[in-house]
Design a protein around this motif. Structure first.
Motif, PDB file in Angstrom:
ATOM      1  N   MET A   1       0.724  -1.092  -0.171  1.00 41.68           N
ATOM      2  CA  MET A   1      -0.070   0.015   0.072  1.00 41.68           C
ATOM      3  C   MET A   1       0.798   1.121  -0.072  1.00 41.68           C
ATOM      4  N   LEU A   2       0.680   2.307  -0.948  1.00 47.10           N
ATOM      5  CA  LEU A   2       1.236   3.586  -0.924  1.00 47.10           C
ATOM      6  C   LEU A   2       0.814   4.435   0.299  1.00 47.10           C
ATOM      7  N   LYS A   3       1.639   5.043   1.094  1.00 49.75           N
ATOM      8  CA  LYS A   3       1.264   5.945   2.102  1.00 49.75           C
ATOM      9  C   LYS A   3       1.406   7.232   1.655  1.00 49.75           C
ATOM     10  N   VAL A   4       0.180   8.086   2.018  1.00 55.55           N
ATOM     11  CA  VAL A   4       0.095   9.423   1.361  1.00 55.55           C
ATOM     12  C   VAL A   4      -0.280  10.291   2.432  1.00 55.55           C
ATOM     13  N   GLY A   5       0.075  11.589   2.387  1.00 54.78           N
ATOM     14  CA  GLY A   5      -0.259  12.803   3.125  1.00 54.78           C
ATOM     15  C   GLY A   5      -0.825  13.834   2.571  1.00 54.78           C
ATOM     16  N   ILE A   6      -1.626  14.609   3.186  1.00 52.13           N
ATOM     17  CA  ILE A   6      -2.559  15.388   2.390  1.00 52.13           C
ATOM     18  C   ILE A   6      -2.188  16.753   3.171  1.00 52.13           C
ATOM     19  N   ILE A   7      -1.600  17.830   2.489  1.00 56.03           N
ATOM     20  CA  ILE A   7      -1.395  18.952   3.368  1.00 56.03           C
ATOM     21  C   ILE A   7      -2.045  20.088   2.844  1.00 56.03           C
ATOM     22  N   GLY A   8      -2.926  20.787   3.960  1.00 58.78           N
ATOM     23  CA  GLY A   8      -3.978  21.759   3.381  1.00 58.78           C
ATOM     24  C   GLY A   8      -5.124  20.901   3.291  1.00 58.78           C
ATOM     25  N   GLY A   9      -5.726  20.506   4.194  1.00 56.06           N
ATOM     26  CA  GLY A   9      -6.950  19.373   4.117  1.00 56.06           C
ATOM     27  C   GLY A   9      -8.170  20.007   4.220  1.00 56.06           C
ATOM     28  N   GLY A  10      -8.428  21.416   4.333  1.00 57.17           N
ATOM     29  CA  GLY A  10      -9.823  21.755   4.760  1.00 57.17           C
ATOM     30  C   GLY A  10     -10.528  22.277   3.412  1.00 57.17           C
ATOM     31  N   VAL A  65       6.011   8.923   4.182  1.00 53.78           N
ATOM     32  CA  VAL A  65       5.022   8.429   3.332  1.00 53.78           C
ATOM     33  C   VAL A  65       5.703   8.312   1.700  1.00 53.78           C
ATOM     34  N   ASP A  66       4.960   7.786   1.020  1.00 52.96           N
ATOM     35  CA  ASP A  66       5.533   7.830  -0.118  1.00 52.96           C
ATOM     36  C   ASP A  66       5.009   9.074  -1.132  1.00 52.96           C
ATOM     37  N   ALA A  67       4.022   9.780  -0.658  1.00 52.16           N
ATOM     38  CA  ALA A  67       3.716  10.981  -1.691  1.00 52.16           C
ATOM     39  C   ALA A  67       2.882  11.829  -0.696  1.00 52.16           C
ATOM     40  N   LEU A  68       2.971  13.035  -1.090  1.00 54.25           N
ATOM     41  CA  LEU A  68       2.398  14.110  -0.601  1.00 54.25           C
ATOM     42  C   LEU A  68       1.700  14.947  -1.597  1.00 54.25           C
ATOM     43  N   PHE A  69       0.504  15.352  -1.278  1.00 52.83           N
ATOM     44  CA  PHE A  69      -0.466  16.287  -1.919  1.00 52.83           C
ATOM     45  C   PHE A  69      -0.257  17.540  -1.286  1.00 52.83           C
ATOM     46  N   LEU A  70      -0.054  18.610  -2.107  1.00 49.64           N
ATOM     47  CA  LEU A  70       0.005  19.992  -1.307  1.00 49.64           C
ATOM     48  C   LEU A  70      -1.223  20.707  -1.954  1.00 49.64           C
ATOM     49  N   CYS A  71      -2.292  20.810  -0.915  1.00 52.51           N
ATOM     50  CA  CYS A  71      -3.429  21.576  -1.438  1.00 52.51           C
ATOM     51  C   CYS A  71      -3.595  22.673  -0.631  1.00 52.51           C
ATOM     52  N   LEU A 301       0.662   7.026 -12.075  1.00 48.82           N
ATOM     53  CA  LEU A 301       1.613   6.924 -13.079  1.00 48.82           C
ATOM     54  C   LEU A 301       3.137   7.150 -12.385  1.00 48.82           C
ATOM     55  N   ILE A 302       3.508   7.788 -11.521  1.00 49.36           N
ATOM     56  CA  ILE A 302       4.379   7.917 -10.684  1.00 49.36           C
ATOM     57  C   ILE A 302       5.017   6.599 -10.067  1.00 49.36           C
ATOM     58  N   PHE A 303       3.905   5.797  -9.520  1.00 49.68           N
ATOM     59  CA  PHE A 303       4.211   4.624  -8.855  1.00 49.68           C
ATOM     60  C   PHE A 303       3.838   3.141  -9.557  1.00 49.68           C
ATOM     61  N   GLY A 304       3.784   3.564 -11.022  1.00 46.83           N
ATOM     62  CA  GLY A 304       3.757   2.160 -11.985  1.00 46.83           C
ATOM     63  C   GLY A 304       2.282   1.660 -11.935  1.00 46.83           C
ATOM     64  N   LEU A 305       1.145   2.410 -11.333  1.00 46.36           N
ATOM     65  CA  LEU A 305      -0.096   1.800 -11.364  1.00 46.36           C
ATOM     66  C   LEU A 305      -0.887   2.064 -12.476  1.00 46.36           C
TER      67      LEU A 305
END
Length: 318
Positions: A1-10, A65-71, A301-305
């Motif tokens: 499983m890829l572990k991801v975090g989200i920055i700016g979640g509101g 984590v494997d990836a961060l999303f900046l929101c 795409l980044i993780f080959g899925l």
């Protein structure tokens, strides 16, 4: 499983991202960061997630984590990257506009930059208007067929303005109303031009873009026209060939409408010929293909899925 975090979640894009990732079979959401809402349940803000998401907003950043999303809001990502030591191995997908013109970040439009996205860990997710307009023009650009002027009219839903209240998102103002804003100088024009020049290096024409605010919540419906020597059969063949293997961009001979794409990661493109002009319709959901859905497509795409993983979303239809 890829572990991801989200920055700016509101905000809207973060909420949409959580909804998608909750049901992504290869992803675990490790944390959703929001300094202003730390300690609150995510479903207190994104209340449609009650019973589906038991996460609480975190005040802290984790790089485990494997990836961060900046929101975060536009303009905030460079400060975040400067203040935090994000390891190179952690993929960062920025949904703001701060890195879309940066050479060190890959512009995350898969239909244009798929191979580069697959080799990068720093992705600048495209703007919503930019996505719809670029997908409407890329087949012509790739064949060197863009001439001097392109005329663009596109209408967006109220979610395109973000979640923070403002006079022009208030229901009493927006309902049964229509208005133009940022005519000829919208902030997405620079990234649109950059992509078109990437595809057609000699393009120097004007992009005459008139954006409109619509009295609906989600979606972008763009109409474009320009002079073109191809006949309608040739136009349709070009567009169909260009997008034949794309998982989300589809060419339709029927006149499309917005409900076909709302709540999906699809872009529908329709082409006609009128006199000496090519007429193009391009329709997307601004929160999915125009933001969070495309961000997940880039993650895949980044993780080959397979690109459609977690993105088999149903349109509203009615």
């Amino acid at each position: 499983m890829l572990k991801v975090g989200i920055i700016g979640g509101g905000g809207y894009t973060a909420g949409e991202l959580i909804r998608i990732l909750q049901y992504h079979p290869e992803v675990e959401i490790s944390f959703v960061q929001s300094a202003s809402q730390a300690g609150k349940y995510v479903h207190d803000t994104h209340d449609d997630l009650i019973g589906e998401c038991d996460l609480k907003f975190s005040a802290e950043l984790s790089t485990d984590v494997d990836a961060l999303f900046l929101c975060m809001g536009h303009g905030q990502s460079p400060a975040f990257m400067a203040q935090n030591n994000i390891p190179d191995k952690v993929a960062v997908i920025d949904l703001g506009n701060d890195y879309r013109l940066e050479e060190s970040w890959v512009y995350g439009l898969p239909e244009l930059n798929r191979a580069a996205i697959q080799q990068s860990k720093r992705i600048a997710n495209p703007g919503c208007f930019a996505t719809a307009i670029q997908l409407g023009l890329l087949p012509l650009a790739q064949e060197g067929l863009l001439g001097e002027d392109v005329h663009i009219n596109a209408i967006t839903g109220s979610t395109g303005a973000g979640q923070a209240p403002s006079p022009n998102t208030h229901f009493s103002w927006r309902a049964s109303n229509l208005s133009v804003y940022k005519a000829f100088n919208h902030q997405h024009l620079a990234e649109i031009r950059r992509s078109l020049v990437q595809a057609q290096t000699n393009f120097v024409g004007d992009l005459n873009f008139i954006p409109l605010r619509g009295d609906f919540t989600r979606g972008i419906f763009a109409t474009l026209y320009l002079e073109c020597d191809l006949n309608e059969t040739e136009l349709h063949a070009l567009y169909s060939q260009t997008y034949a293997t794309e998982p989300f961009t589809h060419v339709t001979t029927a006149n499309p409408h917005l409900k076909q794409v709302v709540n999906t990661n699809k872009c529908l493109v329709h082409v006609e010929k009128h006199g000496n002009k090519a007429f193009i319709i391009s329709a997307i959901d601004n929160l999915t293909k125009g933001a969070s859905g495309q961000a997940v497509q880039n993650l895949n795409l980044i993780f080959g899925l397979p690109e459609k993983t977690g993105l088999n979303l149903k349109s509203l239809a009615f």
